[in-house]
Motif scaffolding. Structure first.
Motif, short mmCIF file in Angstrom:
data_model
loop_
_atom_site.label_atom_id
_atom_site.label_comp_id
_atom_site.label_asym_id
_atom_site.label_seq_id
_atom_site.Cartn_x
_atom_site.Cartn_y
_atom_site.Cartn_z
N SER A 192 22.16 -3.67 3.23
CA SER A 192 21.35 -3.27 2.17
C SER A 192 21.32 -3.94 0.87
O SER A 192 21.43 -3.36 -0.03
CB SER A 192 21.37 -1.79 2.13
OG SER A 192 21.06 -1.07 3.00
N SER A 202 21.41 -6.62 6.61
CA SER A 202 20.71 -5.47 7.04
C SER A 202 20.24 -4.67 6.10
O SER A 202 20.26 -5.06 5.07
CB SER A 202 21.94 -4.57 7.78
OG SER A 202 22.63 -4.06 6.92
N LEU A 203 19.14 -4.13 6.53
CA LEU A 203 18.34 -3.08 5.46
C LEU A 203 17.72 -2.16 6.22
O LEU A 203 17.59 -2.05 7.37
CB LEU A 203 17.04 -4.02 4.93
CG LEU A 203 16.59 -3.76 3.89
CD1 LEU A 203 17.41 -4.09 2.66
CD2 LEU A 203 15.21 -4.58 3.63
N GLY A 214 14.78 0.68 6.73
CA GLY A 214 13.41 0.43 7.06
C GLY A 214 12.70 1.01 5.93
O GLY A 214 11.57 0.59 5.72
N GLU A 268 12.06 -0.98 1.37
CA GLU A 268 10.89 -1.76 0.78
C GLU A 268 9.81 -0.83 0.34
O GLU A 268 8.76 -0.95 -0.40
CB GLU A 268 10.68 -2.74 1.54
CG GLU A 268 9.96 -2.44 2.72
CD GLU A 268 9.71 -3.50 3.61
OE1 GLU A 268 9.24 -4.98 3.20
OE2 GLU A 268 9.67 -3.47 4.96
N GLY A 278 12.32 -6.39 0.89
CA GLY A 278 12.09 -6.44 2.36
C GLY A 278 11.65 -8.16 2.56
O GLY A 278 12.22 -8.71 3.47
N THR A 293 14.54 -10.15 1.86
CA THR A 293 15.34 -10.34 2.93
C THR A 293 15.08 -11.02 4.25
O THR A 293 15.92 -11.72 4.72
CB THR A 293 15.80 -8.87 3.17
OG1 THR A 293 16.22 -8.32 2.01
CG2 THR A 293 17.12 -8.65 4.44
N ARG A 294 13.83 -11.03 4.44
CA ARG A 294 13.11 -11.65 5.59
C ARG A 294 13.32 -13.18 5.19
O ARG A 294 13.48 -14.03 6.15
CB ARG A 294 11.80 -11.19 5.82
CG ARG A 294 11.55 -9.95 6.42
CD ARG A 294 10.01 -9.59 6.71
NE ARG A 294 10.10 -8.19 6.93
CZ ARG A 294 9.54 -7.23 6.05
NH1 ARG A 294 9.44 -7.41 4.77
NH2 ARG A 294 9.42 -5.79 6.39
N GLU A 338 19.37 -6.90 10.72
CA GLU A 338 19.51 -5.74 11.60
C GLU A 338 18.48 -4.62 10.44
O GLU A 338 18.97 -4.67 9.51
CB GLU A 338 20.62 -5.32 11.99
CG GLU A 338 20.83 -4.29 12.86
CD GLU A 338 22.10 -3.81 13.63
OE1 GLU A 338 22.12 -2.79 14.50
OE2 GLU A 338 22.94 -4.38 13.14
N TRP A 339 17.76 -4.09 11.04
CA TRP A 339 17.13 -3.01 10.56
C TRP A 339 17.55 -1.76 10.87
O TRP A 339 17.90 -1.27 12.17
CB TRP A 339 15.57 -2.95 10.85
CG TRP A 339 14.93 -4.24 10.15
CD1 TRP A 339 14.70 -5.44 10.80
CD2 TRP A 339 14.38 -4.34 8.86
NE1 TRP A 339 14.10 -6.50 9.63
CE2 TRP A 339 13.85 -5.72 8.67
CE3 TRP A 339 13.85 -3.29 7.78
CZ2 TRP A 339 12.97 -6.08 7.58
CZ3 TRP A 339 13.44 -3.93 6.67
CH2 TRP A 339 12.98 -5.07 6.48
N ASN A 340 17.82 -0.69 9.91
CA ASN A 340 18.29 0.55 10.13
C ASN A 340 17.33 1.52 9.70
O ASN A 340 16.61 1.41 8.92
CB ASN A 340 19.68 0.69 9.33
CG ASN A 340 20.64 -0.29 9.85
OD1 ASN A 340 21.22 -0.25 10.78
ND2 ASN A 340 21.21 -1.12 8.94
N ARG A 362 26.65 1.37 8.31
CA ARG A 362 26.00 0.07 8.31
C ARG A 362 26.80 -0.96 7.94
O ARG A 362 26.97 -1.97 8.59
CB ARG A 362 24.88 0.34 7.32
CG ARG A 362 23.85 1.11 7.34
CD ARG A 362 22.76 0.73 6.29
NE ARG A 362 21.82 1.99 6.45
CZ ARG A 362 20.51 2.19 5.52
NH1 ARG A 362 20.63 1.32 4.78
NH2 ARG A 362 19.53 3.09 6.17
#
Length: 236
Positions: A145, A171-172, A174, A177, A188, A191-192, A210-212, A223
């Motif tokens: 995050s 990781s982030l 969902g 963003e 978002g 990070t992409r 990885e999306w959480n 995380r």
């Protein structure tokens, strides 16, 4: 499964508090920049690690800064929530790590030849990622995050490459963003883009985003533990 009892060694190295937990011998040395104001953080992270990687040997070194916005920000930036700006003293924190923290741990625990990783959550996650572009000490990075919305980070990440062969876990949540704060809503897309740039980086050995579920403050310990477990895969 019965949880192993945690035995935390507390010490101060050049004015920074360390919380050190050893699980067996060998394995990676995990430096973790931790939040200074919440009790039980080390225990929570330890429990999450034990759930995900109970048989893995490692040395966890949590270092506790005094001022989150000041000590983990890579450069000065205006406030994006509240009134507290970012003082940009991350370079001082990294200097402490390289000249004081890491040498102390290497000397005290005889782990100089073991892999050294750097992990962090939120602004400390950004600090961990930034450190991989600034020094060649860490072969594993867990940026969970991470505050990639930080002013001018998009410019910085396009202009830099990793300093050494390194695995990077991003990781982030969902929902992170999906915020009304225009600056933080960029997290978002940034990070992409960060993942894309790392996948093209010649020094990046392994990269994942990885999306959480949930927002920024959901299950930070879990995380972080997921990031460490991923770094351990195919290595130990």
């Amino acid at each position: 499964m019965k949880m192993k009892k945690i035995n935390v060694t507390e010490t101060i190295v050049a004015d920074i508090q360390l919380h050190i937990v050893q699980n067996g011998s060998g394995g990676p040395v995990i430096f973790w920049g931790m939040y200074p104001h919440q009790g039980g953080e080390v225990e929570h992270f330890w429990e999450a690690l034990m759930e995900l990687a109970p048989e893995q040997n490692f040395l966890l070194v949590a270092f506790q800064v005094e001022d989150w916005n000041r000590d983990f920000s890579s450069w000065e930036a205006p406030a994006v929530f509240g009134t507290e700006a970012f003082a940009g003293q991350g370079a001082r924190t990294l200097k402490w790590l390289l000249e004081e923290g890491v040498p102390y741990i290497d000397r005290t625990y005889n782990v100089k030849e073991q892999e050294h990783w750097l992990a962090g959550y939120s602004l400390a996650g950004l600090f961990a990622l930034w450190s991989a572009y600034e020094c060649d000490t860490f072969s594993g990075i867990a940026c969970c995050s991470g505050s990639l919305w930080f002013k001018d980070w998009d410019i910085y990440m396009r202009e830099h490459t990793l300093k050494r062969k390194c695995s990077v876990y991003l990781s982030l949540g969902g929902k992170e963003e999906k915020t009304k704060n225009a600056v933080m809503a960029t997290v978002g897309d940034r990070t992409r883009e960060q993942e894309k740039l790392l996948l093209e980086d010649p020094f990046a050995e392994r990269v994942v985003l990885e999306w959480n579920p949930g927002g920024h403050f959901a299950d930070s310990g879990k995380r972080l533990a997921k990031g460490i477990k991923w770094l351990m895969e195919k290595r130990y």
